[in-house]
Design a protein around this motif. Structure first.
Motif, PDB file in Angstrom:
ATOM      1  N   MET A  59      21.705  17.230  13.611  1.00 45.79           N
ATOM      2  CA  MET A  59      22.678  16.130  13.728  1.00 45.79           C
ATOM      3  C   MET A  59      23.360  15.917  12.384  1.00 45.79           C
ATOM      4  O   MET A  59      22.795  16.224  11.334  1.00 45.79           O
ATOM      5  CB  MET A  59      21.995  14.845  14.192  1.00 45.79           C
ATOM      6  N   THR A  60      24.559  15.378  12.449  1.00 52.58           N
ATOM      7  CA  THR A  60      25.372  15.281  11.245  1.00 52.58           C
ATOM      8  C   THR A  60      25.947  13.885  11.085  1.00 52.58           C
ATOM      9  O   THR A  60      25.946  13.080  12.028  1.00 52.58           O
ATOM     10  CB  THR A  60      26.516  16.319  11.303  1.00 52.58           C
ATOM     11  N   TYR A  61      26.435  13.604   9.899  1.00 53.01           N
ATOM     12  CA  TYR A  61      27.112  12.347   9.601  1.00 53.01           C
ATOM     13  C   TYR A  61      28.606  12.631   9.480  1.00 53.01           C
ATOM     14  O   TYR A  61      29.010  13.488   8.685  1.00 53.01           O
ATOM     15  CB  TYR A  61      26.564  11.729   8.317  1.00 53.01           C
ATOM     16  N   VAL A  62      29.401  11.920  10.247  1.00 56.12           N
ATOM     17  CA  VAL A  62      30.837  12.144  10.323  1.00 56.12           C
ATOM     18  C   VAL A  62      31.545  11.107   9.452  1.00 56.12           C
ATOM     19  O   VAL A  62      31.374   9.895   9.657  1.00 56.12           O
ATOM     20  CB  VAL A  62      31.323  12.042  11.780  1.00 56.12           C
ATOM     21  N   ILE A  63      32.337  11.601   8.489  1.00 56.29           N
ATOM     22  CA  ILE A  63      32.938  10.709   7.496  1.00 56.29           C
ATOM     23  C   ILE A  63      34.459  10.789   7.577  1.00 56.29           C
ATOM     24  O   ILE A  63      35.057  11.840   7.349  1.00 56.29           O
ATOM     25  CB  ILE A  63      32.476  11.081   6.069  1.00 56.29           C
ATOM     26  N   HIS A  64      35.081   9.671   7.878  1.00 59.13           N
ATOM     27  CA  HIS A  64      36.542   9.602   7.882  1.00 59.13           C
ATOM     28  C   HIS A  64      37.081   9.544   6.450  1.00 59.13           C
ATOM     29  O   HIS A  64      36.416   9.030   5.544  1.00 59.13           O
ATOM     30  CB  HIS A  64      37.009   8.347   8.629  1.00 59.13           C
ATOM     31  N   GLY A  65      38.289  10.057   6.276  1.00 62.26           N
ATOM     32  CA  GLY A  65      38.925  10.008   4.956  1.00 62.26           C
ATOM     33  C   GLY A  65      38.096  10.705   3.906  1.00 62.26           C
ATOM     34  O   GLY A  65      38.000  10.238   2.766  1.00 62.26           O
ATOM     35  N   ALA A  66      37.531  11.852   4.268  1.00 63.87           N
ATOM     36  CA  ALA A  66      36.544  12.501   3.402  1.00 63.87           C
ATOM     37  C   ALA A  66      37.113  12.995   2.087  1.00 63.87           C
ATOM     38  O   ALA A  66      36.361  13.225   1.139  1.00 63.87           O
ATOM     39  CB  ALA A  66      35.889  13.664   4.148  1.00 63.87           C
ATOM     40  N   THR A  67      38.422  13.157   2.007  1.00 61.65           N
ATOM     41  CA  THR A  67      39.039  13.581   0.745  1.00 61.65           C
ATOM     42  C   THR A  67      39.665  12.408   0.005  1.00 61.65           C
ATOM     43  O   THR A  67      40.277  12.598  -1.044  1.00 61.65           O
ATOM     44  CB  THR A  67      40.120  14.650   0.994  1.00 61.65           C
ATOM     45  N   GLY A  68      39.515  11.201   0.538  1.00 61.35           N
ATOM     46  CA  GLY A  68      40.153  10.035  -0.055  1.00 61.35           C
ATOM     47  C   GLY A  68      39.209   9.189  -0.886  1.00 61.35           C
ATOM     48  O   GLY A  68      38.023   9.505  -1.052  1.00 61.35           O
ATOM     49  N   ALA A  69      39.750   8.079  -1.386  1.00 64.31           N
ATOM     50  CA  ALA A  69      39.009   7.222  -2.312  1.00 64.31           C
ATOM     51  C   ALA A  69      37.764   6.613  -1.677  1.00 64.31           C
ATOM     52  O   ALA A  69      36.742   6.427  -2.352  1.00 64.31           O
ATOM     53  CB  ALA A  69      39.920   6.114  -2.834  1.00 64.31           C
ATOM     54  N   GLN A  70      37.822   6.275  -0.393  1.00 63.81           N
ATOM     55  CA  GLN A  70      36.677   5.629   0.246  1.00 63.81           C
ATOM     56  C   GLN A  70      35.695   6.634   0.842  1.00 63.81           C
ATOM     57  O   GLN A  70      34.479   6.475   0.746  1.00 63.81           O
ATOM     58  CB  GLN A  70      37.161   4.664   1.333  1.00 63.81           C
TER      59      GLN A  70
END
Length: 280
Positions: A1-12
């Motif tokens: 299982m994985t953790y899905v991260i939005h805006g992964a290349t951004g500041a947050q």
């Protein structure tokens, strides 16, 4: 299982990806740029505008980190609805939503409030991280250039206005902890407590840089003009309106009872610690 991260290349998103990867977690980095490179993560191209893309990304996820981008309120409302539709369909194990400082009181309305209320209605385990103001705001050119060139720190708040400032690094710490502690739900406030004033911030910059730095209150309109080249005219107007409304408040301090300090045992960085950590 994985953790899905939005805006992964951004500041947050990027600090969350880095913290999870450092902890040995499997990370899926969501980005709209198929050519992006994200260290320590598997790249998936998906945008807030597509329910189908979000649903595919969320399926089987151990955790999902979401935050709404700084676009028009109409687009933010659409994105909030799409996120909720995807969460209902995909049923990830856990969702952590950062409000990015936007209000989540349903009486005030807004996309962040709609997303926070909607997550509660999905029945999916979730937590809502509520920062106040980001220390990274002080790195915008209009501010940091003035610090370096004129020994003054400009910002659109009163000199006597206490704020529980937080950094993106602090938010990442809280998000990772909330993924590990699924029993903690609801609102988690992240920020310095006690809250600090503009002159306190200026003194911290002075300590770090080895010179005297004074705080310089500016108007929301001056702030709008300073950030418009970076975030666009429309978002700059919206953010300036937030600071105009904020001027009528006594403070922007977190409440200790729902703080990361109490709920997660995490103390956000002082301003001096943050400046050292980012190697300013």
């Amino acid at each position: 299982m994985t953790y899905v991260i939005h805006g992964a290349t951004g500041a947050q998103g990027a600090p969350v990806v880095a913290a999870l990867a450092a902890a040995g977690k499997s990370v899926t980095a969501l980005t709209r740029n198929p050519d992006a490179v994200v260290d320590g993560a598997r790249l998936v191209t998906a945008g807030y505008g597509s329910v189908d893309e979000l649903t595919r990304a969320y399926c089987g996820a151990e955790g999902v980190f979401v935050h709404l981008p700084m676009v028009s309120e109409e687009d933010r409302q659409t994105y909030a609805r799409n996120i909720l539709a995807a969460v209902r369909e995909a049923r990830p194990a856990r969702v952590v939503f950062s409000t990015s400082g936007a209000p989540i009181d349903p009486a005030e309305g807004g996309a962040a409030a709609a997303l926070a209320v909607g997550l509660a209605d999905t029945g999916v385990s979730h937590a809502v991280v509520t920062p106040t103001l980001y220390l990274e705001n002080l790195l915008m050119p209009y501010a940091i250039d003035t610090v370096r060139e004129r020994n003054a720190l400009p910002y659109p708040i009163r000199a006597d206005f206490p704020v529980s400032w937080a950094s993106h690094l602090d938010i990442a710490d809280a998000v990772v902890a909330l993924f590990d502690h699924a029993h903690i739900t609801g609102v988690v406030a992240v920020g310095q407590y006690p809250a600090v004033t503009g002159p306190d911030l200026a003194a911290a910059f002075g300590t770090h840089l080895g010179k005297n730095v004074a705080f310089k209150p500016i108007t929301p309109e001056e702030f709008r003009a300073g950030v418009a080249p970076l975030i666009g005219d429309g978002p700059a107007v919206d953010v300036a309106a937030i600071y105009q409304a904020m001027s009528a408040l006594p403070d922007r301090s977190i409440a200790p009872e729902d703080s990361a300090q109490k709920l997660l045992g995490i103390t956000p960085r002082t301003t001096v610690q943050w400046l050292a950590d980012i190697n300013l």
